[in-house]
Design a protein around this motif. Structure first.
Motif, short mmCIF file in Angstrom:
data_model
loop_
_atom_site.label_atom_id
_atom_site.label_comp_id
_atom_site.label_asym_id
_atom_site.label_seq_id
_atom_site.Cartn_x
_atom_site.Cartn_y
_atom_site.Cartn_z
N VAL A 33 0.84 -1.21 0.00
CA VAL A 33 0.00 0.00 0.00
C VAL A 33 0.87 1.25 0.00
CG1 VAL A 33 -1.67 1.34 1.34
CG2 VAL A 33 -1.96 -1.13 1.10
N LEU A 34 1.88 1.28 0.87
CA LEU A 34 2.71 2.47 1.01
C LEU A 34 3.57 2.69 -0.24
CD1 LEU A 34 3.79 1.99 4.73
CD2 LEU A 34 2.08 3.58 3.84
N ASN A 35 4.07 1.61 -0.81
CA ASN A 35 4.90 1.74 -2.02
C ASN A 35 4.11 2.25 -3.21
OD1 ASN A 35 7.38 0.93 -0.93
ND2 ASN A 35 6.91 -1.24 -1.21
N ALA A 36 2.82 1.99 -3.22
CA ALA A 36 1.98 2.42 -4.34
C ALA A 36 1.61 3.89 -4.26
CB ALA A 36 0.71 1.57 -4.39
N GLY A 37 1.82 4.52 -3.12
CA GLY A 37 1.40 5.90 -2.93
C GLY A 37 2.38 6.90 -3.52
N MET A 61 -8.99 13.98 8.71
CA MET A 61 -8.24 12.98 7.97
C MET A 61 -8.72 12.98 6.52
SD MET A 61 -8.22 10.21 11.08
CE MET A 61 -7.00 9.07 10.46
N PRO A 62 -8.06 12.25 5.63
CA PRO A 62 -8.45 12.30 4.21
C PRO A 62 -9.91 11.90 4.00
CG PRO A 62 -6.33 11.20 4.47
CD PRO A 62 -6.88 11.38 5.84
N GLU A 63 -10.50 12.45 2.96
CA GLU A 63 -11.86 12.04 2.60
C GLU A 63 -11.89 10.53 2.37
OE1 GLU A 63 -14.71 13.61 2.35
OE2 GLU A 63 -14.09 15.70 2.64
N PHE A 64 -12.96 9.89 2.81
CA PHE A 64 -13.09 8.45 2.61
C PHE A 64 -13.06 8.13 1.11
CE2 PHE A 64 -15.84 8.21 6.70
CZ PHE A 64 -14.70 8.42 7.46
N GLY A 65 -12.27 7.11 0.76
CA GLY A 65 -12.16 6.71 -0.63
C GLY A 65 -11.09 7.44 -1.40
N LYS A 66 -10.53 8.50 -0.81
CA LYS A 66 -9.53 9.28 -1.52
C LYS A 66 -8.12 8.78 -1.25
CE LYS A 66 -7.88 13.99 -2.26
NZ LYS A 66 -7.99 15.42 -1.86
N ALA A 67 -7.91 8.16 -0.08
CA ALA A 67 -6.57 7.71 0.30
C ALA A 67 -6.62 6.27 0.79
CB ALA A 67 -6.00 8.61 1.38
N ARG A 68 -5.62 5.51 0.39
CA ARG A 68 -5.42 4.18 0.97
C ARG A 68 -4.69 4.37 2.30
NH1 ARG A 68 -2.61 0.37 -3.35
NH2 ARG A 68 -3.50 -1.27 -2.01
N ALA A 69 -4.92 3.47 3.25
CA ALA A 69 -4.41 3.77 4.59
C ALA A 69 -3.95 2.51 5.32
CB ALA A 69 -5.48 4.49 5.41
N VAL A 70 -2.93 2.71 6.15
CA VAL A 70 -2.35 1.66 6.99
C VAL A 70 -2.26 2.20 8.42
CG1 VAL A 70 -0.26 0.30 7.47
CG2 VAL A 70 -1.01 0.67 5.09
N GLN A 71 -2.57 1.38 9.39
CA GLN A 71 -2.43 1.77 10.79
C GLN A 71 -1.52 0.81 11.53
OE1 GLN A 71 -6.00 1.79 13.23
NE2 GLN A 71 -5.04 2.97 14.85
N ALA A 118 7.43 11.57 2.64
CA ALA A 118 6.15 11.89 3.26
C ALA A 118 6.24 13.15 4.11
CB ALA A 118 5.69 10.72 4.13
N GLY A 119 5.08 13.72 4.41
CA GLY A 119 4.94 14.72 5.45
C GLY A 119 4.44 14.04 6.71
N VAL A 120 4.76 14.61 7.86
CA VAL A 120 4.38 14.00 9.14
C VAL A 120 3.60 15.00 9.97
CG1 VAL A 120 5.17 12.85 11.24
CG2 VAL A 120 6.48 12.60 9.12
N ALA A 121 2.35 14.67 10.27
CA ALA A 121 1.52 15.44 11.19
C ALA A 121 1.51 14.74 12.54
CB ALA A 121 0.11 15.58 10.65
N LYS A 122 1.23 15.53 13.59
CA LYS A 122 1.30 14.98 14.95
C LYS A 122 0.01 15.24 15.71
CE LYS A 122 5.09 17.30 16.02
NZ LYS A 122 6.33 17.74 16.72
N ALA A 123 -0.60 14.17 16.26
CA ALA A 123 -1.66 14.38 17.25
C ALA A 123 -1.03 15.06 18.46
CB ALA A 123 -2.28 13.03 17.63
N LEU A 124 -1.82 15.80 19.22
CA LEU A 124 -1.24 16.60 20.30
C LEU A 124 -0.51 15.76 21.33
CD1 LEU A 124 -3.61 19.57 21.13
CD2 LEU A 124 -1.31 19.61 20.20
N THR A 163 -2.24 8.59 0.33
CA THR A 163 -1.90 7.45 1.19
C THR A 163 -1.67 7.96 2.60
OG1 THR A 163 -0.78 6.43 -0.70
CG2 THR A 163 -0.40 5.44 1.47
N LEU A 164 -2.17 7.20 3.58
CA LEU A 164 -2.04 7.61 4.99
C LEU A 164 -1.45 6.46 5.80
CD1 LEU A 164 -2.64 9.46 7.46
CD2 LEU A 164 -4.92 8.41 7.53
N LEU A 165 -0.43 6.77 6.60
CA LEU A 165 0.14 5.82 7.56
C LEU A 165 -0.02 6.42 8.95
CD1 LEU A 165 1.81 3.36 8.49
CD2 LEU A 165 3.88 4.68 7.94
#
Length: 598
Positions: free
Chosen positions: A204-208, A289-299, A235-241, A275-277
């Protein structure tokens, strides 16, 4: 002299490495207090002004030490007062043990004084483990289980000990039917996902092409790995508080906080990525977070109960962040080509910093609250621990404080309760007595409980090898965050009977305790005030008279919401109109040329 149950409890806490217990006395724990006397105050009993503060101090200690926080309270009202701090621990996934007294067993069921059904009271906040000790032979097992569960589940647990049981002679469980022995300690362990799941995540991440990473406090042990993944993926990195101190804000691709208190580049990162990790975060606001269906995602998350619940992730990896990323990194492509996406992220970050500089420089009456935080930022020592209270001050902490390697910071992330700023700072000082601690607090929270807890700071200041405990108060005589929420969301002017609060002499109060007190009334004294506070030889309260009309505008605010806020404040207080217009002008400047103001 025989060993009492209370003696054994303290002995077992010492065996688990507990150095201090934050508490408040009462006759429901008289047996334990007597045992503390016999044990020569080991572990140390740290007396707060209120049991809620004891719980917050235990949470702050646990957050900044990585060790178990322990709090103690008497039966009935004391146990009730612990609840808010314990819920803070539960929602922020912090290991805390509460030890509380209870009415004597012989009085239970008789509507006796301070008799409260503590199992019912605690069954939610300490849902992973709450138990009452009714006979000595239950120990040490229930205490050991409470501690292990708090660590393993990263949660609060509770042990209830009736007053008469505390006074009983201790007798250990025997090698007999229906006796449950126990043992100390637990080995370190690491959870990792399956090889197949890691491979699917890598695919998933490699395809982004436009990868966004969101990190929380669960990524704290994987700083090097997060950096490597971000650089490999461009990538860019955002941080939860709660993850604000995980990764340095000096890295050019770190977009800073996300959410209502977030930054514009974090908003753009999530809006535009494909793509979201997500690593070690249960950030709850899906709309950021990204609109549903717009980004593939991994947690990636250690807790299987928290996996897959915030976004429709394609691959959910249950495992420790560091160990999981170490297995993922060799599978990521190293020949990804251009870095146009990360270049865009970096440009957005630079523009945001310029915007924040401009906003902090706007004139205000008397002091711009953003400038107060902005002026502090370059003065902070590299080993500073920061705490922030809830309210508008959390916006300034989130947006203006640059986290550098070695710095720590936290706040009430999920409960977002008022009042933990000062007790967190006290807990941090007991966790790291050799480091400077700075608490950023609104005047509402300071009046709610911070003032009283400065008495605790005065009581224990000699125990801290580094005397620097700075409590900064944004004094605007307004419960500001709620005021702005009313304006932006409801289009209503400030309802003064609920929002306006008295002007208290915070610095003068500190001086009555033998602490340093500084009051800053003009912008040109802000930097000098900060320097004096950080150089003080004792704990210090520094208050800044700030303008309540500076808006803590969220990064996603629409033009209509800003107009609504402006209209509302002009209805209620025409004198504030010019400041609102300046704030909205600064908001316009956040939008690059040609982009819609929506």
């Amino acid at each position: 002299m025989s060993t009492k149950v209370s003696d054994h409890v303290l002995e077992r806490l010492r065996a688990w490495g507990v150095d201090q217990v934050f508490g408040y006395p009462g006759d429901g724990i008289n047996g334990l207090l007597a045992a503390w006397g016999r044990a020569e105050d080991k572990p140390r009993f740290i007396q707060s002004r209120h049991e809620e503060m004891s719980a917050f101090e235990a949470v702050g200690y646990a957050k900044f030490s990585g060790r178990l926080g322990v709090c103690a309270a008497t039966s009935g009202p004391g146990a009730i007062h612990l609840l808010n701090g314990l819920y803070d621990a539960k929602l922020d996934h912090v290991p805390v043990l509460a030890i509380v007294g209870q009415t004597d067993r012989t009085a239970m069921g008789g509507s006796y004084q301070q008799e409260v059904d503590l199992h019912t009271l605690y069954k939610d906040v300490a849902s992973e483990f709450v138990e009452t000790v009714t006979v000595p032979e239950q120990l040490p097992n229930v205490l050991d289980r409470a501690i292990r569960t708090a660590y393993a589940r990263r949660c609060p647990t509770a042990l209830i000990i009736p007053g008469d049981v505390q006074e009983l002679d201790y007798s250990p469980p025997t090698h007999a039917f229906k006796m449950v022995p126990s043992s100390l300690g637990a080995s370190e362990w690491t959870a990792t996902p399956s090889d197949d799941a890691v491979r699917r995540a890598a695919d998933v991440l490699n395809a982004g092409d436009k990868v966004a990473i969101l990190i929380g406090q669960g990524a704290a042990g994987a700083v090097a790995e997060v950096r490597e993944v971000a650089e490999l993926l461009g990538a860019g990195v955002a941080k939860a508080l709660l993850g604000k101190d995980v990764l340095s804000d000096e890295l050019p691709y770190v977009t800073g906080p996300i959410g209502l208190l977030g930054s514009r580049p974090s908003y753009e990162l999530m809006r535009d990525c494909d793509t979201l990790l997500t690593i070690g975060s249960s950030f709850p606001y899906t709309q950021f977070m990204p609109e549903f269906g717009k980004a593939r995602a991994v947690q990636i998350d250690l807790d299987p109960h928290m996996i897959g619940m915030r976004y429709p992730y394609e691959v959910n990896l249950v495992g420790d962040a560091k160990a999981t990323l170490q297995r993922l990194i060799p599978l990521l492509k190293t020949d990804r080509g251009g870095r146009e996406w990360q270049d865009t992220v970096r440009a957005n970050v630079r523009r945001w910093h310029e915007t924040m500089e401009r906003r902090a420089g706007l004139a205000a009456d008397p002091i711009n609250p953003e400038y107060v935080a902005r002026a502090l930022d370059p003065l902070l020592p590299d080993n500073t621990i920061l705490t922030s209270d809830s309210g508008s001050v959390a916006n300034w902490y989130a947006r203006h404080i640059t986290m550098r390697p070695g710095m720590r910071g936290s706040l009430s992330g999920t409960l977002a309760t008022m009042g933990p700023g000062v007790p967190y700072a006290i807990g941090a000082k007991f966790a790291h007595p050799d480091r400077p601690v700075v608490a950023l607090v609104g005047d509402g929270a300071m009046q709610m409980n911070g003032l009283a807890e400065m008495i605790t700071a005065a009581k224990y200041r000699d125990r801290w090898s580094d005397p620097r405990l700075v409590v900064a108060v944004w004094n605007n005589q307004d419960l500001n965050q709620v005021t702005w929420e009313m304006r932006a969301m409801e289009g209503a002017p400030s309802f003064l009977p609920s929002q306006q609060i008295p002007d208290v002499q915070y610095a003068a109060f500190a001086r009555t305790l033998g602490l340093e007190g500084i009051r800053v009334e003009k912008p040109d004294a802000v930097e000098a005030g900060w320097r004096a506070a950080l150089e003080a030889d004792r704990p210090c309260v520094i208050e800044f008279l700030t303008d309540p009309a500076v808006p803590p505008i969220p990064p996603h605010a629409s033009w209509e919401q800003m107009q609504s806020a402006a209209t509302a404040i002009l209805k209620g207080d025409a004198d504030r109109g010019s400041m609102v217009k300046q704030g909205l002008k600064a908001k316009v400047q956040e939008f690059p040329p040609g982009r819609s103001k929506q």
